[in-house]
Design a protein around this motif. Structure first.
Motif, PDB file in Angstrom:
ATOM      1  N   ARG A 211       0.852  -1.186   0.000  1.00  0.00           N
ATOM      2  CA  ARG A 211       0.000   0.000   0.000  1.00  0.00           C
ATOM      3  C   ARG A 211       0.893   1.243   0.000  1.00  0.00           C
ATOM      4  NH1 ARG A 211      -5.618  -0.390   1.700  1.00  0.00           N
ATOM      5  NH2 ARG A 211      -6.337  -2.332   0.727  1.00  0.00           N
ATOM      6  N   LEU A 212       0.534   2.215  -0.801  1.00  0.00           N
ATOM      7  CA  LEU A 212       1.274   3.461  -0.839  1.00  0.00           C
ATOM      8  C   LEU A 212       0.328   4.591  -1.213  1.00  0.00           C
ATOM      9  CD1 LEU A 212       3.317   3.805  -4.138  1.00  0.00           C
ATOM     10  CD2 LEU A 212       1.789   1.866  -3.746  1.00  0.00           C
ATOM     11  N   SER A 213       0.831   5.788  -1.175  1.00  0.00           N
ATOM     12  CA  SER A 213       0.049   6.966  -1.526  1.00  0.00           C
ATOM     13  C   SER A 213       0.562   7.549  -2.831  1.00  0.00           C
ATOM     14  CB  SER A 213       0.181   8.018  -0.409  1.00  0.00           C
ATOM     15  OG  SER A 213      -0.292   9.284  -0.841  1.00  0.00           O
ATOM     16  N   THR A 214      -0.302   8.258  -3.517  1.00  0.00           N
ATOM     17  CA  THR A 214       0.176   9.030  -4.665  1.00  0.00           C
ATOM     18  C   THR A 214       1.314   9.953  -4.239  1.00  0.00           C
ATOM     19  OG1 THR A 214      -1.685  10.511  -4.193  1.00  0.00           O
ATOM     20  CG2 THR A 214      -1.917   9.046  -6.078  1.00  0.00           C
ATOM     21  N   ILE A 215       1.255  10.473  -3.014  1.00  0.00           N
ATOM     22  CA  ILE A 215       2.290  11.379  -2.521  1.00  0.00           C
ATOM     23  C   ILE A 215       3.660  10.705  -2.554  1.00  0.00           C
ATOM     24  CG2 ILE A 215       3.038  12.775  -0.553  1.00  0.00           C
ATOM     25  CD1 ILE A 215       0.410  13.714  -1.898  1.00  0.00           C
TER      26      ILE A 215
END
Length: 546
Positions: free
Chosen positions: A447-451
């Motif tokens: 899981r990761l963020s666009t950021i």
């Protein structure tokens, strides 16, 4: 500041000379070094400060340090008062509470970012930045000051002096950054004036030890404003330093009336602190405010001023040199660090020959309105906290995540000029000039963020039917000689876990968004267009000034 330094003679050269080795200067050096650009930092003080000053950095700034893999290091050095959340206005700490202060709204910022507030004292954060820079071989010289500078079309020529020995050196730099604070030598050399309310007051910095456990009554105080007629100007301020016995007390001082910090004896300081605490016989030990100062009591200015120019030729201002922001709302340090990041990615591209020098004009265009906004909003928070005037507050989420660049290194959309300078991030939808929104993504089992995709390079995000944009991006990046990271949002790329990417970024399945290294949207196309390669080439050429 023109002293006729001979251009043909200099002792050393550097791509960037940074004047000021505090938080913003060190951040500028680190962001440049991370991009492969060395610099020389000169700081007139003999060592980093040992007072906390700023006590936190906001989530937007934490996103920048997250990109450099510093987030966990910063959190491991969290402030002793990281668990404190009460801001009070009282008659005395032991006496009547006038008001519990809540400002900026109670928004949960978790929806806007993968990170959160960084509760770290400025003196500790500076040590982290300094340590990282030293590990990268950075050239940082304390006890060294700028004496003079001049510039021409080829570079900046500066005379610096090592204060202990008096030895001087002539330095040639491609660019110079003035990160030298409210009383900036660089700003004065450029002749830039400032606007705003000015110096609100001068205040003492009195560090003391005392046992305040009984009068705290279990309260987890972050800041305590004292409204008491027995104090100078009827106002004072208490702040815990170590959440044990060490505290800072401030009260008004009037140099214009001949009042001097040198004249404040321990007995005078103890008398004021006892009034503020509300315990007449409290045992107190006064400590030195600064390790290099022979006077125990420090002094600082509460100043609200902003420059209307951040650049002249090859010389730039950042941080307090550009905008003196009141310490109300944890906006000063964060705004300065964001200045540094904005400037660093642009300078790095130019110094590597990947962008034209004209790109740097966008630094002032973008950051000057933001600095002005922060000066005005911290002034409003000062009125609110001290009860000294009516206030009109913009919520924290809008100030931290919702400000926009209305012009600069972006391809603005037709209606952007009518948009407010700051608005709540939940009302934004990926418009050019705004921070690219946080969306939860999944890559394989991660899981990761666009950021987390932003920070180093330009990034192109394409919809699941946006393959032509991705193909075009590779060709254009090679042609322009730049790094351009390309990601597809969809089943074949990064999975949009919450199904929000298209609406949040304002594009269709055939559309694309171009995000700058600082995480701001540079341009977008809601759908596939004819000749995507030429469209993308035109966009990047316009932004880079090539």
């Amino acid at each position: 500041m023109n002293t006729g330094i001979p251009h043909a003679t200099f002792d050393e050269t550097t791509p960037v000379l940074i004047v000021g080795g505090s938080l913003v200067g060190l951040s500028t050096a680190l962001f440049l070094r991370w991009r492969g650009i060395p610099s020389l930092v000169v700081e007139r003080h003999p060592a980093p400060a040992r007072l906390p000053r700023a006590r936190a950095i906001n989530p937007r700034t934490m996103e920048l340090f997250r990109a450099l893999d510093l987030e966990s290091t910063i959190r491991a050095a969290s402030s002793p008062i990281s668990g404190n959340n009460e801001i009070l206005r009282v008659e005395s700490l032991a006496g009547r509470e006038i008001e519990r202060l809540v400002e900026g709204g109670a928004d949960d910022l978790k929806a806007a970012s993968p990170t959160s507030w960084g509760s770290i004292d400025q003196d500790q954060l500076e040590v982290i930045l300094l340590t990282r820079l030293q590990s990268m071989g950075a050239d940082i010289r304390f006890n060294t000051e700028l004496l003079s500078l001049e510039q021409d079309e080829q570079g900046v020529f500066a005379l610096i002096r090592e204060r202990a020995s008096g030895n001087t050196q002539q330095v040639r730099a491609n660019y110079l950054v003035g990160a030298d604070g409210n009383h900036s030598t660089v700003r004065d050399a450029l002749g830039f004036s400032r606007l705003g309310p000015g110096t609100i007051s001068h205040a003492t910095n009195i560090i003391f030890e005392a046992d305040l456990g009984e009068v705290l009554r279990g309260r987890r105080i972050m800041l305590c404003y004292i409204s008491n007629p027995l104090l100078p100007d009827g106002q004072g301020f208490l702040m815990p330093i170590d959440n044990k016995r060490r505290w800072m007390f401030s009260s008004s001082l009037h140099p214009e009336r001949g009042e001097r910090r040198e004249d404040l004896t321990d007995e005078c300081c103890i008398e004021q602190i006892r009034i503020a605490v509300g315990v007449p016989d409290l045992e107190i030990k006064i400590l030195p405010a600064y390790p290099w100062d022979t006077v125990k009591v420090g002094m600082w200015e509460l100043t609200a001023l902003y420059a209307e120019q951040y650049q002249r030729g090859r010389v730039f201002l950042a941080g307090d040199a550009a905008h003196a922001i009141l310490p109300t709302g944890a906006l000063g340090a964060s705004t300065g660090i964001q200045d540094a990041f904005n400037l660093a990615w642009k300078m790095a591209l130019i110094l590597k020959g990947q962008a034209a020098p004209s790109l740097l004009a966008s630094y002032e265009e973008e950051r000057c309105p933001v600095g002005k906004l922060m000066v005005k909003q911290t002034m409003q928070r000062f009125f609110y906290r001290t009860g000294s005037g009516s206030s009109s507050l913009i919520d924290d989420a809008s100030l931290i995540f919702g400000y926009r660049y209305q012009r600069g290194a972006i391809v603005a959309e037709l209606d952007s000029a009518e948009a407010p300078l700051a608005q709540h991030p939940s009302t934004l939808s990926g418009e050019p000039g705004t921070r690219a929104p946080h969306i939860v993504l999944q890559r394989a089992r991660e899981r990761l963020s666009t950021i987390d995709l932003f920070g180093r390079n330009f990034v192109l995000l394409a919809g699941e039917e946006g393959t032509p944009w991705m193909t075009a991006a590779g060709t254009v990046a090679n042609r322009l000689g730049i790094a351009l990271d390309v990601w597809q949002i969809g089943p074949e790329g990064l999975c949009d876990v919450e199904g929000r990417w298209y609406t949040t970024y304002g594009v269709s399945t055939t559309g694309t968004t171009l995000v700058r290294p600082d995480g701001f949207v540079a341009w977008r196309s809601s759908e596939l267009r004819e000749q995507p390669e030429q469209v993308l080439l035109d966009v990047l050429t316009r932004i880079l000034g090539k």
